[in-house]
Design a protein around this motif. Sequence first.
Motif, PDB file in Angstrom:
ATOM      1  N   ALA A  41       0.829  -1.198   0.000  1.00 37.66           N
ATOM      2  CA  ALA A  41       0.000   0.000   0.000  1.00 37.66           C
ATOM      3  C   ALA A  41       0.870   1.257   0.000  1.00 37.66           C
ATOM      4  CB  ALA A  41      -0.925  -0.004   1.219  1.00 37.66           C
ATOM      5  N   ALA A  45      -3.208   4.888  -0.086  1.00 36.12           N
ATOM      6  CA  ALA A  45      -3.907   3.723  -0.621  1.00 36.12           C
ATOM      7  C   ALA A  45      -4.367   2.814   0.510  1.00 36.12           C
ATOM      8  CB  ALA A  45      -2.995   2.950  -1.578  1.00 36.12           C
ATOM      9  N   TYR A  48      -6.274  -4.122   2.198  1.00 34.03           N
ATOM     10  CA  TYR A  48      -7.475  -4.941   2.245  1.00 34.03           C
ATOM     11  C   TYR A  48      -7.164  -6.272   2.924  1.00 34.03           C
ATOM     12  CZ  TYR A  48      -9.389  -1.780  -1.317  1.00 34.03           C
ATOM     13  OH  TYR A  48      -9.825  -0.679  -1.999  1.00 34.03           O
ATOM     14  N   ALA A  74      -2.638  -1.041  -3.854  1.00 36.53           N
ATOM     15  CA  ALA A  74      -3.099  -1.553  -2.571  1.00 36.53           C
ATOM     16  C   ALA A  74      -2.288  -2.762  -2.113  1.00 36.53           C
ATOM     17  CB  ALA A  74      -4.572  -1.944  -2.658  1.00 36.53           C
ATOM     18  N   GLN A 287     -12.334  -0.487  -5.342  1.00 36.17           N
ATOM     19  CA  GLN A 287     -11.463   0.681  -5.476  1.00 36.17           C
ATOM     20  C   GLN A 287     -12.253   1.977  -5.470  1.00 36.17           C
ATOM     21  OE1 GLN A 287      -9.015   0.517  -8.972  1.00 36.17           O
ATOM     22  NE2 GLN A 287      -8.175   2.558  -8.672  1.00 36.17           N
TER      23      GLN A 287
END
Length: 292
Positions: A41, A45, A48, A74, A287
């Motif tokens: 990331a 950003a 996840y 990400a 996103q």
Amino acid sequence: MSSLAHDLAAPELERLNSRFAARSVALADGGVVSVRECGQAKAGAAAYVCLHGIGSGAASWLDTALLLAEQADARVIAWDMPGYGDSTPVAPAQPKAHDYAHRLQGLVDALDLDRFVLVGHSLGAITAAWAARDASPLAARIEQLVLISPALGYGAAGQQEQAERVRRQRIETLIRDGVAGMAAKADQRLVSEHADARARQWVRWNMGRLNEAGYLQAVELLAGANVLQDLPPAMPVRVACGALDIVTTPTACEQAAHACGVPLHLFEDAGHACYVEQPQAVATWLQSGAPR
């Protein structure tokens, strides 16, 4: 193609192992969680953490994860839930959502994740909703909760007969067909008629890797859970499902969206395993709503 319906084509297996390889993360309590991870990331950003469903595993997130890593800069981490892959099982034979959420907390602690988007698909939504509830020790670290085709569970008052029927049917199917037999038919329910051969192969392969003991614990989790009582979460939430989902139908998923006061997003021409069937559509949607 291999003679076994749940085998994976060699190029796909190579792509998985080279770009989304599995590794084991040791936890402070002595447990182990197997994860697959890609991306780093960048500033601004999202990271996840993705939780799969009852008949799947971390590898199922491959294409969605790669797209998020490449297009959204990400970091994406997918776990094999306790009792799946090389992840150690939780202790209770009839576990509850808090048992899995506690393991999830141990994982994000071990990975030093301070802030992340939590994505729960199907059965994974049960753990995710518990982890994101207002009283959860994880709530302050979850930037956004995303529920995709959430399983609501059968633990609500008045659902005892339905819960027992679901438990019995799943156990009888496992005894009759075994994991291999279940895997051979997985694509018949998990993807829509529009799914291509690769998506069908993936859902069969993922189910073919089930550990029976871990699956039986997951059946108990499904039978005893009540996701709606854990909603709305303590942070922003988004809910989606495949428009052609016959497992957790749009009508059922609408209940979760309504409980959270948000609209239900539908992935057109997609079934239950929508992120396997349409990874680009799912990655784009994730996103588009990522926290900034």
